[in-house]
Design an enzyme around this catalytic site. Structure first.
Site, PDB file in Angstrom:
ATOM      1  N   HIS A  76       0.873  -0.977   0.248  1.00  0.00           N
ATOM      2  CA  HIS A  76       0.246  -0.112   0.039  1.00  0.00           C
ATOM      3  C   HIS A  76       1.000   0.956  -0.011  1.00  0.00           C
ATOM      4  CE1 HIS A  76       0.949   0.916   4.446  1.00  0.00           C
ATOM      5  NE2 HIS A  76       0.895  -0.599   4.099  1.00  0.00           N
ATOM      6  N   ASP A 339       4.120  -4.398   3.704  1.00  0.00           N
ATOM      7  CA  ASP A 339       5.335  -5.124   3.251  1.00  0.00           C
ATOM      8  C   ASP A 339       6.420  -6.190   3.945  1.00  0.00           C
ATOM      9  OD1 ASP A 339       5.106  -4.296   6.468  1.00  0.00           O
ATOM     10  OD2 ASP A 339       6.453  -2.522   6.653  1.00  0.00           O
TER      11      ASP A 339
END
Ligand SMILES: Cc1ncc(C[n+]2csc(CCOP(=O)(O)OP(=O)(O)O)c2C)c(N)n1
Length: 468
Positions: A76, A339
């Site tokens: 994101h 991540d």
């Protein structure tokens, strides 16, 4: 300790302030853009930047070659801090805000109409947008990043997309991940017919997930604490001592000093400029950055052997999609997640691993290929390109706008790896890496396979969005 709401009030959030234009935001106009050299040092928490080393390899497939499949695994975009990170930031901010005298030295900006960048706790965990930014001239919003990324994707793959306008996109069910996918899709425009599938992050999803980290109860964050504990915290002591020396009685601890780096990174995401970023010496930034490389390496990278199995979940699916590319109608596979999930996958692929474990006692500099922020900044994007040149197929990776050749297989056109050789290499990487087994997934789920790429049309993937 101050309550959350009191802290927000003190931060100048009362409604009566709403019309006044704070002085510091006017200054941003001239200062925004001057801190981009810091982004690589902010542990992937600050705004997106391209991979600093591109070896001079163009990201377009070489002349005479045609794309046959594109995969994307993206993080994101730029976001506000998580709730847990914000609680830590507020503790440090409260200390500085409640300092009973004028602040001197590098913290003096706080006394000059400064307003803390977290102005509304409902923004925590979320993407930064034009609307929720502290300053509307912030160029580093997650929203803009995703929209720009989509335009770059169009520019890059325009010809290929001409014949591939209908496809499914996949997002993990965190709201910020979903929103990024949504901004990306909107930016592609109405010539496309895209269905967004939201894949649940709940551990009960087991192996049918884009976020295997949440389905992995066996993962232990403390596994390599003995190694990480060998990294010197002198840089934090020096920073705290310097700021306390300028402001007698401020009593910032090493934890406070550490929080200042996060304040810097997230304020850049939310405002575009951050005075707190200017308090660090280059040495402090480099130590902070390397410490975060160490944590990523030993918790979610090559320094923790079980990660090979975690990353194998998506890598196996990716390999299968590549092998089926001639049979599958869908040629474009775009997925969005967190991540650590991307880092786990890159670890299994083996792209940033020179076989030398990161040393907690010294920064290796020229000997270091594993840089957390280079791999997974906010808005990170890992593309797998499969292309055909004459009668042969080739595969290569483009990470954050840079072609990263495979260490032992880069003699194809554009420093790619010939498909057959690639599958041999990939098979070795995933051999005996059993995500379900290694992660003890059976304790949270009975779902043993990742199927959403193949059954999205018949199974409805529209998981409830999570504020986490
Ligand atoms: C293999 C593994 N399992 C579990 C975890 C625990 N964990 C920490 S962060 C995270 C996902 C989201 O992290 P965040 O820092 O909020 O990432 P972002 O959404 O910013 O990409 C998970 C699953 C982990 N890091 N690695």
């Amino acid at each position: 300790m101050l309550s959350f709401s009191k802290a927000l009030f003190l931060a100048g959030l009362c409604a009566v302030d709403a019309i006044a234009i704070p002085k510091n935001l006017k200054g941003d106009l001239y200062d925004i853009g001057t801190q981009e050299h810091l982004f690589p040092l902010l542990a992937g928490s600050g705004p997106y930047f391209s991979h600093p080393e591109d070896y001079g390899i163009p990201i377009d497939p070489p002349a005479g070659c045609e794309i046959s499949q594109i995969q994307l695994l993206a993080r994101h975009g730029e976001r506000y801090p998580t709730k847990s990170k914000a609680a830590k930031l507020f503790k440090t901010w409260d200390k500085i805000l409640n300092y009973p005298r004028n602040l001197n030295g590098s913290l003096s900006f706080v006394d000059e109409d400064y307003e803390f960048f977290i102005q509304d706790i409902s923004n925590l965990e979320q993407e930064t947008t034009l609307e929720n930014s502290v300053n509307a001239i912030n160029p580093y919003t997650g929203e803009m990043d995703a929209k720009k990324h989509a335009q770059e994707f169009l520019a890059q793959y325009g010809d290929f997309l001409e014949d591939n306008r209908e496809f499914a996109v996949f997002a993990a069910s965190s709201k910020r991940v979903h929103d990024t996918a949504q901004y990306f899709i909107h930016s592609l425009g109405d010539k496309f017919n895209i269905s967004l599938n939201v894949v649940s992050e709940d551990p009960s999803s087991g192996a049918n997930t884009l976020s295997p980290g949440y389905s992995c109860p066996a993962w232990n964050p403390d596994e390599n604490d003995d190694i990480l504990g060998n990294f010197s915290t002198d840089y934090l002591k020096e920073l705290a001592t310097r700021l306390n020396g300028e402001n007698h009685g401020l009593n910032l601890t090493t934890k406070d000093a550490y929080n200042l780096f996060d304040w810097c990174a997230y304020e850049l995401n939310a405002r575009g400029y951050s005075e707190i970023c200017n308090v660090f010496t280059p040495e402090e930034l480099i130590h902070y950055s390397y410490y975060n490389d160490l944590v990523a390496y030993y918790q979610d990278g090559p320094g923790y052997p079980m990660i090979q199995a975690v990353g194998a979940l998506y890598f196996n699916a990716s390999i299968k999609l590549l092998q089926q590319s001639e049979q599958l109608d869908q040629k474009v596979w775009l997925s969005f997640t967190h991540d650590t999930d991307i880092l786990n996958y890159l670890t299994t692929v083996g792209l940033f691993d020179n076989g030398k474990d990161l040393d907690p006692s010294r920064i290796p500099f020229t000997d270091q290929v594993f840089h957390k922020s280079w791999m997974i900044p906010q808005g990170a994007r890992v593309y797998t390109q499969k292309y055909q040149c004459s009668n042969d197929f080739f595969i290569r990776y483009v990470v954050n706008d840079a072609v990263i050749p495979l260490q032992n297989c880069s003699d194809g056109p554009g420093f790619s790896c010939e498909a057959k050789k690639f599958y041999e290499y990939a098979d070795q990487r995933v051999a005996s890496q059993d995500f379900f087994e290694v992660c003890n997934v059976s304790s949270v789920s009975n779902t043993t396979q990742l199927t959403f790429f193949w059954d999205w049309n018949t199974t409805h993937y529209n998981a409830t969005l999570l504020d986490e």
